[in-house]
Design an enzyme around this catalytic site. Structure first.
Site, mmCIF file in Angstrom:
data_model
loop_
_atom_site.group_PDB
_atom_site.id
_atom_site.type_symbol
_atom_site.label_atom_id
_atom_site.label_comp_id
_atom_site.label_asym_id
_atom_site.label_seq_id
_atom_site.Cartn_x
_atom_site.Cartn_y
_atom_site.Cartn_z
ATOM 1 N N GLY A 1 -36.810 27.045 1.582
ATOM 2 C CA GLY A 1 -36.250 26.855 2.920
ATOM 3 C C GLY A 1 -37.273 26.410 3.953
ATOM 4 O O GLY A 1 -36.992 26.412 5.155
ATOM 5 N N ASN B 1 -27.612 27.007 -5.299
ATOM 6 C CA ASN B 1 -27.480 28.384 -4.821
ATOM 7 C C ASN B 1 -27.050 28.303 -3.358
ATOM 8 O O ASN B 1 -27.844 27.952 -2.497
ATOM 9 C CB ASN B 1 -28.840 29.095 -4.973
ATOM 10 C CG ASN B 1 -28.847 30.475 -4.334
ATOM 11 O OD1 ASN B 1 -27.793 30.994 -3.946
ATOM 12 N ND2 ASN B 1 -30.024 31.074 -4.232
ATOM 13 N N GLU C 1 -35.359 36.368 -2.292
ATOM 14 C CA GLU C 1 -34.740 36.964 -1.094
ATOM 15 C C GLU C 1 -34.228 38.366 -1.397
ATOM 16 O O GLU C 1 -34.231 39.237 -0.527
ATOM 17 C CB GLU C 1 -33.617 36.047 -0.576
ATOM 18 C CG GLU C 1 -34.196 34.815 0.106
ATOM 19 C CD GLU C 1 -33.361 33.556 0.021
ATOM 20 O OE1 GLU C 1 -32.168 33.633 -0.342
ATOM 21 O OE2 GLU C 1 -33.914 32.465 0.292
ATOM 22 N N SER D 1 -37.053 23.762 -1.667
ATOM 23 C CA SER D 1 -36.980 22.512 -0.898
ATOM 24 C C SER D 1 -36.731 21.281 -1.772
ATOM 25 O O SER D 1 -37.263 20.194 -1.502
ATOM 26 C CB SER D 1 -38.245 22.328 -0.050
ATOM 27 O OG SER D 1 -38.375 23.401 0.861
ATOM 28 N N LYS E 1 -26.296 30.622 -1.416
ATOM 29 C CA LYS E 1 -26.737 31.789 -0.627
ATOM 30 C C LYS E 1 -25.560 32.332 0.199
ATOM 31 O O LYS E 1 -24.426 32.215 -0.234
ATOM 32 C CB LYS E 1 -27.964 31.422 0.214
ATOM 33 C CG LYS E 1 -29.072 30.813 -0.666
ATOM 34 C CD LYS E 1 -30.406 30.719 0.000
ATOM 35 C CE LYS E 1 -31.419 30.130 -0.979
ATOM 36 N NZ LYS E 1 -32.774 30.036 -0.449
ATOM 37 N N HIS F 1 -33.695 36.953 -7.290
ATOM 38 C CA HIS F 1 -34.117 35.918 -6.335
ATOM 39 C C HIS F 1 -35.119 36.540 -5.363
ATOM 40 O O HIS F 1 -35.016 37.715 -5.019
ATOM 41 C CB HIS F 1 -32.892 35.376 -5.585
ATOM 42 C CG HIS F 1 -33.199 34.156 -4.784
ATOM 43 N ND1 HIS F 1 -33.807 34.212 -3.557
ATOM 44 C CD2 HIS F 1 -33.005 32.837 -5.059
ATOM 45 C CE1 HIS F 1 -33.974 32.975 -3.102
ATOM 46 N NE2 HIS F 1 -33.494 32.125 -3.992
ATOM 47 N N GLU G 1 -39.701 29.719 -8.418
ATOM 48 C CA GLU G 1 -39.471 29.421 -7.006
ATOM 49 C C GLU G 1 -40.600 30.010 -6.174
ATOM 50 O O GLU G 1 -40.553 31.192 -5.810
ATOM 51 C CB GLU G 1 -38.140 30.027 -6.543
ATOM 52 C CG GLU G 1 -36.935 29.489 -7.266
ATOM 53 C CD GLU G 1 -35.659 29.640 -6.439
ATOM 54 O OE1 GLU G 1 -35.009 28.603 -6.217
ATOM 55 O OE2 GLU G 1 -35.331 30.746 -5.996
HETATM 56 P P1 13P Z 1 -34.124 25.738 -0.607
HETATM 57 O O1 13P Z 1 -33.736 24.632 -1.549
HETATM 58 O O2 13P Z 1 -33.251 25.824 0.599
HETATM 59 O O3 13P Z 1 -35.590 25.694 -0.294
HETATM 60 O O4 13P Z 1 -33.877 27.128 -1.402
HETATM 61 C C1 13P Z 1 -34.374 27.278 -2.668
HETATM 62 C C2 13P Z 1 -33.803 28.509 -3.275
HETATM 63 O O5 13P Z 1 -34.105 29.609 -2.854
HETATM 64 C C3 13P Z 1 -32.830 28.345 -4.368
HETATM 65 O O6 13P Z 1 -32.547 29.564 -4.981
#
Ligand code: 13P
Length: 253
Positions: A170, A9, A96, A210, A11, A94, A164
């Protein structure tokens, strides 16, 4: 048999030019044939990326979509639009989007239905916040997200679920493989309760938060984890190829 799904992803990262460079770098590497490899670039790069990977096994997904087919929804992108350029997957709900764009379980349910109707494979994201885990509410939270997202959904076996934990995204704080496995097993049991054990046995469950080349083997060794949704580490072709090639020494390096 559940085929592993290793997804990136991206982002809100990468111009079209940067996206093309990254996907070319990835495409030209030796990638394991034992897994499905998926990348989810931003909307602006989808069309260009799909042209780049025409003769490769890499699949492409979007990071979001709206549930209506078309109309006066300024700024939104429909499932039919994604389908028309060859997108196969779409990330739905997601954390976010739940957090910054106020996406509710009801909206996520509508998006899930629309994705399936249009033949897109949805990756439904679920996961608890740090406070919810500290209060011992992680299972209750994830169960509620799943029950609401799957309301009146047929073809549930086509949905990919990504667990997740919000506190692991992150942050560099990866959930322990025991925590990730425990929740994945729990998710499978919820699906068995809503549908049946056959659907539960076939549904793909990913872990996200992560994930890196250093922890991928440990995560993928868990019986109920069938893949990963990778954020930051998917922005580097060498690192992402290492994740894809987990367990296959030297490949992608
Ligand atoms: P990270 O791998 O940067 O922690 O992000 C995970 C994520 O949100 C994947 O959708």
């Amino acid at each position: 048999m559940r085929r592993p799904l290793i997804a990136g992803n991206w982002k809100m990262n990468n111009s079209v030019e940067e996206s093309i460079n990254l996907v070319r770098d990835l495409r030209d590497r030796e990638l394991s044939e034992k897994v499905d490899v998926l990348i989810c670039p931003p909307f602006t790069s989808l069309y260009a990326i799909i042209n780049e990977i025409k003769n490769s096994s890499i699949k492409v997904g979007a990071q979001n979509m709206y549930y209506e087919d078309k109309g006066a929804f300024t700024g939104e992108v429909s499932p039919a639009m994604l389908k028309s350029i060859g997108v196969e997957y779409v990330i739905i709900g997601h954390s976010e989007r739940r957090q910054y764009f106020n996406e509710t379980d009801q909206l996520i349910n509508k998006k899930l239905k629309a994705a399936l109707t249009h033949g897109l494979i949805p990756i439904l994201c679920v996961g608890e916040t740090l406070e919810q885990r500290e209060e011992g509410m992680e299972k209750e939270t994830v169960k509620a997200q799943i029950v609401k997202a799957f309301k009146n959904i047929e073809k549930a076996e086509k949905v990919v679920i990504a667990y997740e934990p919000v506190w692991a995204i992150g942050t560099g704080k990866v959930a322990t493989s025991e925590q990730a496995e425990e929740m994945s097993e729990f998710i499978r049991s919820i699906i068995a309760t809503i549908y049946n054990s056959e659907v539960a046995d076939n549904i793909i469950i990913q872990y996200g938060g992560s994930v890196k080349s250093l922890n991928i083997s440990e995560i993928m060794s868990q019986p109920n984890i069938d893949g990963v949704l990778v954020g930051g580490a998917s922005l580097n072709a060498e690192e992402f190829a290492k994740i894809v090639n987990f367990g296959e020494d030297k490949k992608g390096c």
